[in-house]
Design a protein around this motif. Structure first.
Motif, PDB file in Angstrom:
ATOM      1  N   LEU A  14       0.712  -1.000  -0.248  1.00  0.00           N
ATOM      2  CA  LEU A  14      -0.245  -0.316   0.252  1.00  0.00           C
ATOM      3  C   LEU A  14       1.006   1.270   0.109  1.00  0.00           C
ATOM      4  O   LEU A  14       0.361   2.300  -0.649  1.00  0.00           O
ATOM      5  N   HIS A  15       2.033   0.777   0.576  1.00  0.00           N
ATOM      6  CA  HIS A  15       2.805   2.025   1.007  1.00  0.00           C
ATOM      7  C   HIS A  15       3.338   2.766  -0.822  1.00  0.00           C
ATOM      8  O   HIS A  15       3.188   3.957  -0.995  1.00  0.00           O
ATOM      9  N   ASP A  16       4.126   1.605  -1.632  1.00  0.00           N
ATOM     10  CA  ASP A  16       4.755   1.717  -2.318  1.00  0.00           C
ATOM     11  C   ASP A  16       4.174   2.200  -3.838  1.00  0.00           C
ATOM     12  O   ASP A  16       4.049   2.526  -4.604  1.00  0.00           O
ATOM     13  N   ASN A  17       2.429   1.671  -3.480  1.00  0.00           N
ATOM     14  CA  ASN A  17       1.460   1.776  -5.134  1.00  0.00           C
ATOM     15  C   ASN A  17       0.530   2.632  -4.741  1.00  0.00           C
ATOM     16  O   ASN A  17       0.073   2.311  -4.369  1.00  0.00           O
ATOM     17  N   ASN A  18       1.216   3.566  -4.938  1.00  0.00           N
ATOM     18  CA  ASN A  18      -0.449   5.149  -4.399  1.00  0.00           C
ATOM     19  C   ASN A  18      -1.271   4.181  -5.703  1.00  0.00           C
ATOM     20  O   ASN A  18      -2.533   4.771  -4.523  1.00  0.00           O
ATOM     21  N   ALA A  19      -1.449   4.203  -6.482  1.00  0.00           N
ATOM     22  CA  ALA A  19      -2.458   3.325  -7.282  1.00  0.00           C
ATOM     23  C   ALA A  19      -3.471   1.934  -6.271  1.00  0.00           C
ATOM     24  O   ALA A  19      -5.192   2.618  -6.292  1.00  0.00           O
ATOM     25  N   TYR A  20      -2.742   1.261  -6.085  1.00  0.00           N
ATOM     26  CA  TYR A  20      -3.967   0.141  -5.674  1.00  0.00           C
ATOM     27  C   TYR A  20      -3.622   0.946  -4.403  1.00  0.00           C
ATOM     28  O   TYR A  20      -4.976   0.480  -3.415  1.00  0.00           O
ATOM     29  N   TYR A  21      -3.210   1.646  -3.670  1.00  0.00           N
ATOM     30  CA  TYR A  21      -4.257   2.150  -1.920  1.00  0.00           C
ATOM     31  C   TYR A  21      -5.142   2.824  -2.318  1.00  0.00           C
ATOM     32  O   TYR A  21      -5.977   3.079  -1.437  1.00  0.00           O
ATOM     33  N   ASN A  22      -5.490   3.671  -3.380  1.00  0.00           N
ATOM     34  CA  ASN A  22      -6.546   4.771  -3.772  1.00  0.00           C
ATOM     35  C   ASN A  22      -7.945   3.706  -3.971  1.00  0.00           C
ATOM     36  O   ASN A  22      -8.206   3.871  -3.243  1.00  0.00           O
ATOM     37  N   LYS A  23      -7.225   2.554  -5.040  1.00  0.00           N
ATOM     38  CA  LYS A  23      -8.559   1.568  -5.491  1.00  0.00           C
ATOM     39  C   LYS A  23      -9.143   0.703  -4.447  1.00  0.00           C
ATOM     40  O   LYS A  23     -10.388   0.616  -3.780  1.00  0.00           O
ATOM     41  N   VAL A  24      -8.100   0.769  -2.844  1.00  0.00           N
ATOM     42  CA  VAL A  24      -8.217  -0.165  -1.533  1.00  0.00           C
ATOM     43  C   VAL A  24      -9.273   0.599  -1.049  1.00  0.00           C
ATOM     44  O   VAL A  24     -10.552   0.139  -0.543  1.00  0.00           O
ATOM     45  N   ALA A  25      -8.950   2.152  -0.794  1.00  0.00           N
ATOM     46  CA  ALA A  25      -9.545   3.435  -0.069  1.00  0.00           C
ATOM     47  C   ALA A  25     -10.623   3.859  -0.408  1.00  0.00           C
ATOM     48  O   ALA A  25     -11.952   3.577   0.270  1.00  0.00           O
ATOM     49  N   ASP A  26     -11.488   3.178  -2.086  1.00  0.00           N
ATOM     50  CA  ASP A  26     -12.807   3.673  -2.478  1.00  0.00           C
ATOM     51  C   ASP A  26     -13.273   2.660  -2.173  1.00  0.00           C
ATOM     52  O   ASP A  26     -14.913   2.409  -2.014  1.00  0.00           O
ATOM     53  N   ALA A  27     -12.640   1.130  -1.947  1.00  0.00           N
ATOM     54  CA  ALA A  27     -13.294   0.625  -2.157  1.00  0.00           C
ATOM     55  C   ALA A  27     -14.213   0.273  -1.127  1.00  0.00           C
ATOM     56  O   ALA A  27     -15.229  -0.700  -0.351  1.00  0.00           O
ATOM     57  N   CYS A  28     -13.265   0.965  -0.174  1.00  0.00           N
ATOM     58  CA  CYS A  28     -13.600   0.372   1.284  1.00  0.00           C
ATOM     59  C   CYS A  28     -14.781   1.250   2.089  1.00  0.00           C
ATOM     60  O   CYS A  28     -15.550   1.108   2.272  1.00  0.00           O
ATOM     61  N   TYR A  29     -14.582   3.062   1.538  1.00  0.00           N
ATOM     62  CA  TYR A  29     -16.326   3.962   1.316  1.00  0.00           C
ATOM     63  C   TYR A  29     -16.566   3.281   0.985  1.00  0.00           C
ATOM     64  O   TYR A  29     -17.882   3.180   1.847  1.00  0.00           O
ATOM     65  N   ARG A  30     -17.145   1.983  -0.173  1.00  0.00           N
ATOM     66  CA  ARG A  30     -18.632   2.145  -1.092  1.00  0.00           C
ATOM     67  C   ARG A  30     -19.247   1.152   0.166  1.00  0.00           C
ATOM     68  O   ARG A  30     -20.136   0.767  -0.038  1.00  0.00           O
ATOM     69  N   ARG A  31     -17.705   0.380   0.623  1.00  0.00           N
ATOM     70  CA  ARG A  31     -18.459  -1.320   1.780  1.00  0.00           C
ATOM     71  C   ARG A  31     -19.104  -0.196   2.526  1.00  0.00           C
ATOM     72  O   ARG A  31     -20.363  -1.184   3.422  1.00  0.00           O
ATOM     73  N   ALA A  32     -18.532   0.620   3.020  1.00  0.00           N
ATOM     74  CA  ALA A  32     -19.464   1.338   4.887  1.00  0.00           C
ATOM     75  C   ALA A  32     -20.530   1.978   4.168  1.00  0.00           C
ATOM     76  O   ALA A  32     -20.987   1.689   5.394  1.00  0.00           O
ATOM     77  N   LEU A  33     -20.537   2.361   3.501  1.00  0.00           N
ATOM     78  CA  LEU A  33     -22.284   2.965   2.926  1.00  0.00           C
ATOM     79  C   LEU A  33     -22.953   1.674   3.214  1.00  0.00           C
ATOM     80  O   LEU A  33     -24.301   1.908   3.901  1.00  0.00           O
TER      81      LEU A  33
END
Length: 358
Positions: free
Chosen positions: A317-336
């Motif tokens: 997650l630290h090394d791959n910014n695109a992967y970081y953002n993809k996971v973060a976005d998916a987590c927020y959609r799940r929280a909703l």
């Protein structure tokens, strides 16, 4: 100050806003930040303090006198579940309970099973906080609780825990925490230091990561705190771990962190799981009951107690910014999908269905 207490403190003002009279009885009357916040925001609420400690049989008589003033009594956690069931013998009231976990030590006590069978039988409805919590409760109880044609089967249902997703996502970050990071990525775990939680694996994972790049924040208190501190000193990472203590501003702490982790041995459905996802940060969790159900396919799971696997995920997650953002976005959609308003509406529906029976 755990998940059950947070759930109650979030539900009460919302149910009162719907026009219901909702008061609170606590076994241990020690003041906590959650209790102070609840009283400050709801001046009309009655808070009954039964005493000190959790297992005083005299509470049964006190409860029976209080319960007569209400249509429904809703319990959380084991000693209230049992004592209220006994107190019901002395008064007529509808009973509801919430099952917060998939496992506890009492379920391994064979001699205690008949007591719990009787206890659950006194309840008009039992709400489980996740599908896996319901499954495990039915397996433990057996018999009519697993027979779809029986009345007892219908007395159990699932209402997933919920949080105020948008309020968490819109919170401002704690500026003090942002300043002390000193360029390092902060991995946050919000949990009490108790039997079900596994802060140890997070400490071990930190010892496998670069000293200049990462630090860990633990928010919470509990009986295992000193054990975890000793492990941090043993692994020479104590200078990269911040013990934040008990915080009532968790959304601000979440927004200051870079990644959120929940390392557990078991869960029911962790509010910290949903809060972490709602913050818009990548959420990483142990692949165990109660975390797997919410996290799979959105956040990232790692094998139970596997510190190396956790360290690898953090590094990726630290090394791959695109992967970081993809996971973060998916987590927020799940929280909703776990918004608190859905949860409160489900609880109110249970109460309404029981009201005519009381």
């Amino acid at each position: 100050m755990g998940g059950a207490e947070k759930l109650v403190s979030e539900m009460i003002p919302r149910l009162r806003a719907m026009g219901h009279t909702v008061d609170l009885a606590v076994f241990n009357g020690e003041e906590t930040p959650l209790m102070e916040k609840l009283r400050a925001e709801n001046p009309a609420i009655k808070i009954y303090k039964l005493g000190h400690g959790y297992y005083n049989p005299l509470y049964i008589l006190k409860l029976s006198r209080i319960m007569r003033n209400y249509d429904i009594v809703h319990t959380h956690n084991s000693s209230p579940q049992l004592f209220v069931a006994i107190a019901k013998v002395l008064c007529s009231v509808g009973l509801v309970s919430t099952e917060h976990t998939t496992s506890n030590r009492k379920r391994s006590w064979k001699w205690y099973a008949p007591i719990e069978s009787w206890m659950y039988g006194q309840y008009d409805h039992v709400i489980c906080i996740s599908g896996i919590a319901e499954q495990k409760l039915r397996e433990y109880m057996g018999g009519e609780w697993q027979d779809e044609t029986s009345d007892r089967y219908k007395r159990i249902s699932t209402i997933n825990n919920g949080v105020d997703v948008r309020a968490i996502n819109d919170a401002g970050a704690d500026e003090g925490l942002l300043q002390i990071k000193d360029g390092r990525r902060a991995i946050l775990m919000v949990a009490g230091f108790r039997e079900a939680k596994d802060q140890d694996t997070v400490v071990r994972a930190l010892s496998l990561l670069g000293k200049e790049k990462f630090e860990v924040w633990f928010a919470g208190v509990g009986v295992r705190l000193e054990t975890v501190k000793a492990l941090a000193a043993q692994l020479d990472v104590a200078d990269r771990i911040r013990f934040l203590g008990m915080r009532t501003d968790i959304p601000r702490v979440l927004k200051a962190a870079d990644m959120v982790v929940m390392s557990s041995h078991w869960e029911g459905l962790s509010l910290s799981n949903i809060e972490g996802m709602a913050s818009g940060k990548p959420f990483i969790a142990s692949d165990v009951n109660g975390l797997r159900e919410v996290t799979h396919g959105y956040g990232i799971l790692f094998p139970h107690q596997d510190a190396q696997a956790l360290a690898n995920i953090i590094k990726q997650l630290h090394d791959n910014n695109a992967y970081y953002n993809k996971v973060a976005d998916a987590c927020y959609r799940r929280a909703l999908q776990y918004d608190i308003n859905k949860m409160v509406a489900g609880y109110e529906q249970v109460y309404t269905s029981l009201f005519t029976k009381v």
